[in-house]
Design an enzyme around this catalytic site. Structure first.
Site, short mmCIF file in Angstrom:
data_model
loop_
_atom_site.label_atom_id
_atom_site.label_comp_id
_atom_site.label_asym_id
_atom_site.label_seq_id
_atom_site.Cartn_x
_atom_site.Cartn_y
_atom_site.Cartn_z
N ASP A 189 28.61 -30.58 9.15
CA ASP A 189 27.40 -30.49 9.97
C ASP A 189 26.25 -31.12 9.20
O ASP A 189 26.13 -30.93 7.99
CB ASP A 189 27.07 -29.00 10.23
CG ASP A 189 26.49 -28.77 11.62
OD1 ASP A 189 25.81 -29.68 12.14
OD2 ASP A 189 26.71 -27.68 12.17
N HIS A 224 20.29 -37.34 11.98
CA HIS A 224 20.43 -35.87 12.05
C HIS A 224 21.82 -35.39 11.68
O HIS A 224 22.01 -34.21 11.42
CB HIS A 224 20.06 -35.38 13.46
CG HIS A 224 18.61 -35.48 13.75
ND1 HIS A 224 17.77 -34.40 13.74
CD2 HIS A 224 17.82 -36.55 14.03
CE1 HIS A 224 16.54 -34.78 14.01
NE2 HIS A 224 16.54 -36.09 14.20
P1 ADQ Z 1 23.31 -29.54 16.74
O1 ADQ Z 1 24.68 -30.07 16.48
O2 ADQ Z 1 22.97 -29.27 18.16
O3 ADQ Z 1 22.17 -30.48 16.12
P2 ADQ Z 1 22.27 -27.03 15.36
O4 ADQ Z 1 21.37 -27.55 14.31
O5 ADQ Z 1 23.05 -25.87 14.89
O6 ADQ Z 1 23.29 -28.13 15.87
O7 ADQ Z 1 21.55 -26.50 16.69
C1 ADQ Z 1 20.43 -27.05 17.25
C2 ADQ Z 1 19.67 -26.01 18.12
O8 ADQ Z 1 20.39 -25.63 19.29
C3 ADQ Z 1 19.37 -24.72 17.36
O9 ADQ Z 1 18.00 -24.47 17.48
C4 ADQ Z 1 20.18 -23.64 18.07
O10 ADQ Z 1 19.56 -22.37 18.14
C5 ADQ Z 1 20.38 -24.21 19.45
N1 ADQ Z 1 21.68 -23.74 19.96
C6 ADQ Z 1 22.89 -24.03 19.44
N2 ADQ Z 1 23.85 -23.40 20.15
C7 ADQ Z 1 23.23 -22.70 21.12
C8 ADQ Z 1 23.66 -21.83 22.15
N3 ADQ Z 1 24.96 -21.53 22.29
N4 ADQ Z 1 22.73 -21.29 23.00
C9 ADQ Z 1 21.43 -21.58 22.83
N5 ADQ Z 1 20.96 -22.37 21.85
C10 ADQ Z 1 21.84 -22.92 21.01
C11 ADQ Z 1 22.12 -31.71 15.38
C12 ADQ Z 1 23.00 -31.77 14.12
C13 ADQ Z 1 22.69 -30.60 13.20
C14 ADQ Z 1 21.19 -30.60 12.85
C15 ADQ Z 1 20.34 -30.72 14.12
C16 ADQ Z 1 18.85 -30.93 13.79
O11 ADQ Z 1 24.39 -31.76 14.47
O12 ADQ Z 1 23.46 -30.66 12.01
O13 ADQ Z 1 20.87 -29.40 12.19
O14 ADQ Z 1 20.75 -31.81 14.91
O15 ADQ Z 1 18.67 -32.04 12.94
#
Ligand code: ADQ
Length: 456
Positions: free
Chosen positions: A364, A156
């Site tokens: 990311d 991921h």
């Molecule tokens: P993350 O680093 O967690 O995921 P991201 O893909 O932006 O990053 O977010 C994942 C989920 O968490 C999103 O659905 C988002 O809405 C939710 N989220 C993030 N911040 C939040 C907040 N402050 N409050 C509530 N919800 C929040 C990892 C990788 C990413 C990749 C994902 C999926 O780092 O690059 O996109 O996995 O593969």
């Protein structure tokens, strides 16, 4: 059809009717409900001494199998190798890598233990899908126990170029472990290229067509499967949230000012410190915007028992105080910095209210927030996405205003452009991104991966 067995660090049973889970959880749940099978992983609990048991619970076609971690394994495997070594390394942040032999020993031990506990549950024709950097050696461990199943792996997070990866003494162990899978999925073509470049240059392997390669005596395939969202489900939710009490309260509090929104886990990879700097530069260089724009950054703490996460929190608190101290007026606070999380329904309303989605990670894998922001917009009056060129999502979202997060003046210009864009341009950029989101949605992601794994 053969069963699907998903292995991920955390197992997240979905509560029916609730939309609060992240992309991985929703995709895995959808796949398992359709095909049937097992979801195996850590329960999120730790124990101080004694031994552990796998707990199973079956709901419909899905059996959830979870086990706790010994405290020392939590420290070495989860807090240590996964989050203090691999996470910074794979996000190109060598200066933050915390490396100890005991971490990698713990990492191997937990992966072997997971494989050992999963093994008795496996049937010979099960399709096994392992997720993310916590579990890189798991497939190889299963192979060593004699399992010949189709086993796929999806990373991921980004995969760094060989010159960066080789700064970690375990690079060969990591890549060799990945080669034991029948299919290795990455978020972007750039990650695939980095991986195959290691295969050629460091492993001395050969690379053929369509990501097929041979190295360390194994034949496998590396391909990009960009993870997506369900844009129309989210759009519906956002439209409904427009009338919700909290969205209205937010709107009232803005008193006509344009809202810039950022939503991230509090993580140094998300580039929040430079994002705050860029916003400060905007207020400095465009005085006419003072009093007319508000930046709301939502960033709940994550992994707060890892040192570098405590540090970034302190830095951001300092910068937020500095910006507000420097620019605030009696009737205007330029930056709202919120260290808490919100329900998905609330976030969709906030996204729809914001004129600009401000997503500037330094690196990311994908970044689903960027995609969610786009999906939540009002098609008649959409906001603009300002997106880092180093987010995986930038490869797909051609309608975003793309910025280099290391160049704060450039980012400030991007914000200004977004804030002054004509409605025609906003609509056309949004429509182009929404069409990509519909084509590469979350269902397509898992179907494409599983199809490629089956046909290997
Ligand atoms: P993350 O680093 O967690 O995921 P991201 O893909 O932006 O990053 O977010 C994942 C989920 O968490 C999103 O659905 C988002 O809405 C939710 N989220 C993030 N911040 C939040 C907040 N402050 N409050 C509530 N919800 C929040 C990892 C990788 C990413 C990749 C994902 C999926 O780092 O690059 O996109 O996995 O593969």
């Amino acid at each position: 059809m053969s069963r699907l067995v998903v292995v991920s660090n955390r197992v997240a049973p979905i509560q029916e009717g609730k939309q609060s889970s992240g992309g991985l959880a929703v995709a895995v749940h959808d796949a398992l409900s359709e095909i049937g099978g097992v979801w195996f992983g850590w329960s999120g609990e730790t124990y101080a001494s004694g031994s552990s048991k796998v707990k199973t619970e079956t709901k419909g076609k899905i059996t959830y199998a979870t086990m706790p971690l010994a405290r020392r394994d939590y420290d070495a495997f989860y807090k240590g190798y996964a989050n203090a070594t691999l996470w910074p390394l794979f996000h190109y942040r060598m200066e933050l890598v915390d490396y100890h032999r005991r971490y990698v020993v713990g990492y191997r031990r937990v992966n072997e233990e997971f494989a050992g506990r999963l093994a008795p549950m496996l049937q010979p024709d099960d399709l096994v899908w392992v997720h993310d950097y916590h579990l890189i050696p798991l497939g190889r461990d299963l192979r060593m126990m004699g399992h010949r199943n189709r086993i796929g792996f999806f990373l991921h997070i980004p995969f760094p170029p060989p010159d960066l990866l080789t700064t970690c003494s375990d690079h060969a162990f990591l890549v060799q472990s990945m080669c034991a899978y029948d299919l290795i999925g990455f978020q972007t073509e750039n990650d695939v290229e980095n991986f195959l470049s290691y295969i050629r240059k460091v492993a001395g392997g050969t690379v053929g067509r369509g990501g097929r390669f041979e190295a360390y005596g194994e034949k496998s395939r590396a391909c990009a499967f960009p993870i997506g969202i369900y844009p129309d489900r989210l759009a519906e939710q956002a439209a409904a949230s427009a009338d919700a009490r909290q969205t209205k309260r937010l709107l009232r509090s803005l008193t006509g000012k344009d809202l810039i929104v950022g939503v991230d886990r509090l993580d140094y990879s998300k580039g929040l410190d430079r994002r705050f700097d860029a916003y400060e530069t905007l207020l400095e260089t465009a005085p006419s915007l003072r009093g007319h724009v508000t930046f709301m950054q939502i960033a709940p703490p994550s992994r707060s028992d890892v040192q570098s996460y405590r540090e970034i929190r302190e830095v951001l608190e300092g910068k937020a105080g500095h910006i507000n101290g420097r620019f605030a007026e009696f009737d205007w606070v330029p930056l709202r910095y919120l260290n808490k999380s919100f329900q998905r329904e609330q976030l969709t309303g906030f996204f729809r209210t914001a004129r600009v989605g401000f997503v500037t990670p330094l690196r990311d894998g994908m970044n689903l927030v960027a995609k969610e922001y786009v999906a939540c917009q009002d098609p008649e009056d959409p906001g603009v996405l300002v997106l880092s060129q180093f987010a995986g999502a930038a490869a797909e979202l051609d309608g975003a205003v793309t910025v280099n997060p290391y160049d704060t003046e450039y980012v400030a210009e991007g914000l200004q452009r977004a804030l002054s864009m004509t409605i025609e341009e906003r609509r056309s950029r949004w429509a182009s991104m929404m069409s990509v989101l519909r084509t590469n949605d979350l269902g397509a992601w898992r179907r494409n991966f599983l199809r490629a794994l089956r046909s290997r």
